[in-house]
Enzyme design. Sequence first.
Site, mmCIF file in Angstrom:
data_model
loop_
_atom_site.group_PDB
_atom_site.id
_atom_site.type_symbol
_atom_site.label_atom_id
_atom_site.label_comp_id
_atom_site.label_asym_id
_atom_site.label_seq_id
_atom_site.Cartn_x
_atom_site.Cartn_y
_atom_site.Cartn_z
ATOM 1 N N SER A 43 71.178 1.254 87.843
ATOM 2 C CA SER A 43 69.993 2.086 87.848
ATOM 3 C C SER A 43 69.113 1.935 86.610
ATOM 4 O O SER A 43 67.952 2.339 86.627
ATOM 5 C CB SER A 43 70.407 3.549 87.981
ATOM 6 O OG SER A 43 71.132 3.961 86.827
ATOM 7 N N SER B 233 75.540 0.625 85.854
ATOM 8 C CA SER B 233 74.081 0.780 85.762
ATOM 9 C C SER B 233 73.438 0.192 84.509
ATOM 10 O O SER B 233 72.208 0.181 84.402
ATOM 11 C CB SER B 233 73.704 2.256 85.857
ATOM 12 O OG SER B 233 73.707 2.669 87.203
ATOM 13 N N LYS C 59 65.769 4.998 78.700
ATOM 14 C CA LYS C 59 65.863 5.281 80.126
ATOM 15 C C LYS C 59 65.408 6.719 80.343
ATOM 16 O O LYS C 59 65.765 7.607 79.540
ATOM 17 C CB LYS C 59 67.313 5.098 80.585
ATOM 18 C CG LYS C 59 67.540 5.228 82.081
ATOM 19 C CD LYS C 59 69.009 4.948 82.425
ATOM 20 C CE LYS C 59 69.283 4.986 83.913
ATOM 21 N NZ LYS C 59 70.694 4.676 84.224
#
Lengths: 474, 96
Positions: free
Chosen positions: A141, A165, A66
Amino acid sequence: MLAAKSISASELMQAFVARTTAVEGRVHAFNSRDEVGALGLAAASDARRAAGQARGPLDGIPIGFKDVIAVEGQPLTASSKMLANFISPYDATVTTKLKAAGAIPWGRLNLDEFAMGSSTENSAFGATANPWDLTRVPGGSSGGSAAAVAAGEMPGALGSDTGGSIRQPAAFCGLVGLKPTYGLVSRYGLAAFASSLDQIGTLTRTVGDAAQLLQVVAGHDSRDSTSLSTVIPDYSAALQKKSRPWRIGVPKEFFGLGLDAEIGAAVQQALAFYRSAGAEITEVSLPLTAEYAIAVYYLIATAEASSNLARYDGIRYGHRTHSATDAISIYAQSRAEGFGEEVKRRIILGTHVLSSGYYDAYYLRAQKVRTLIRGEFMRVFQDCDVLLSPTTPTAAFKLGEKSSDPLAMYLNDIYTIGVNLAGLPGISLPCGFTAGGLPIGLQIIGQPFGEAEMLTIAHTYEQGHSWHTKYPNL
Amino acid sequence: MNSSAEINIEYVARLARLALTATEQAKLSQQLGDILHYVDKLKQVEVAGIEPMAHGSPVFNVWAADVVVAGLSVEEALRNAPEQRADSIVVPKVVE
């Protein structure tokens, strides 16, 4: 396969590069990637294996990051214009550990800007699509991490989970998403959003893969003062054990109004599976969590975010405006130009709830209700080993469907957010599909540092089903 | 708890060192009003005598040994600076 030498790390890496090239135009999971570097590391892995010096099961395995987790020499944008040109000067602790295990960092994966969002639509570099239905969001996210694994661009990825997330995008993309206990995995080198809630975790196709990745990244780190010294068990070995008839708690409030009927039915079938496997199923109640967790979360998370993001002032690193000359205007204008709408919204809300005259009424009160929420979970855990619920009230929604209504977007996190407030581990795993072909996620919530048991219970379900073997048509 | 209508966007934006356009201010006022109205429900919870919880793990007062460890070189530390000169970050004049 690598250990058996039926495929080389280089061939494996080439296959993922080719797959990524083929589908990335439709999915847009990556912010950036270094194919040459990854292929070089794969060749080095092959050389180690040929010399009998392979570093373990992850040697030669590509793992995505990420784009908030630092890899030295690679970009770290947090999907924000603010950090569009930022290059990490050092490795995050999880990166150091994965590199030491021989894993190959493969790509910087898209997210909601600074991890603020539930759809990956809040990225300065464009939204990511759900590989199961390109008109829908992958969740967020960590949406880029989830979409990349679901699309077959990599076998596993790291994400971060502040309010769901990792688990929510795992549910939307048909994957296993693991959020460890707060303090199990070092946050050093993770761009901070809400420090008391953030935790790095994994997105993989199977529970076994999650166990192997967690094994490498877990453990105390003196560079993260909230990291805890605890004995790290052998998670993969634990999967094969069945300790006792499990006591599974089912929070009744998580099956109430707003839960999609197909998702409720899929989770009931999972409960029936555990019952037939000998588990004792008990209905439990988490009334404070159900009613107040989202309100508590959006006060604490925004307060911490407003403080953490104060560092982006246009002076030492990040975007600096060209249209101001005095210091205060440079701060204010650089931040205005560098941050997107959701980030600005949360900074303003967080600053407000911390400001003089409002601190006690909002922030301090939220911290006290947080104590009550953790207490509520710990009381329920006196009689249960794990809790089981849906991960999300609905399957993946359409791109653009909720992006104009922040409160509606926040309410989507209702089942995942309490876990972060209480500092617990949670995992989402696939438990079916809607009639429209969208994945459904089952959430298992563990006790603090109860990852081994939580993973074992998840693995037992996975062994009895084949959802994890399904791939999207891309 | 103070009423949600009391959020003064202009004042808060100044505290946050965040320049907002008039359009942004108007939009945020409305959206944050909705959100503050929603979180007002925390007023219903009895919190007398409850300790606040700062984070999810039971560790307090973590100390580190006071020893020098290697850090970033000047070159590495400045690599992401928007403006630099002679091993320093260029900043606007703040003292008249």
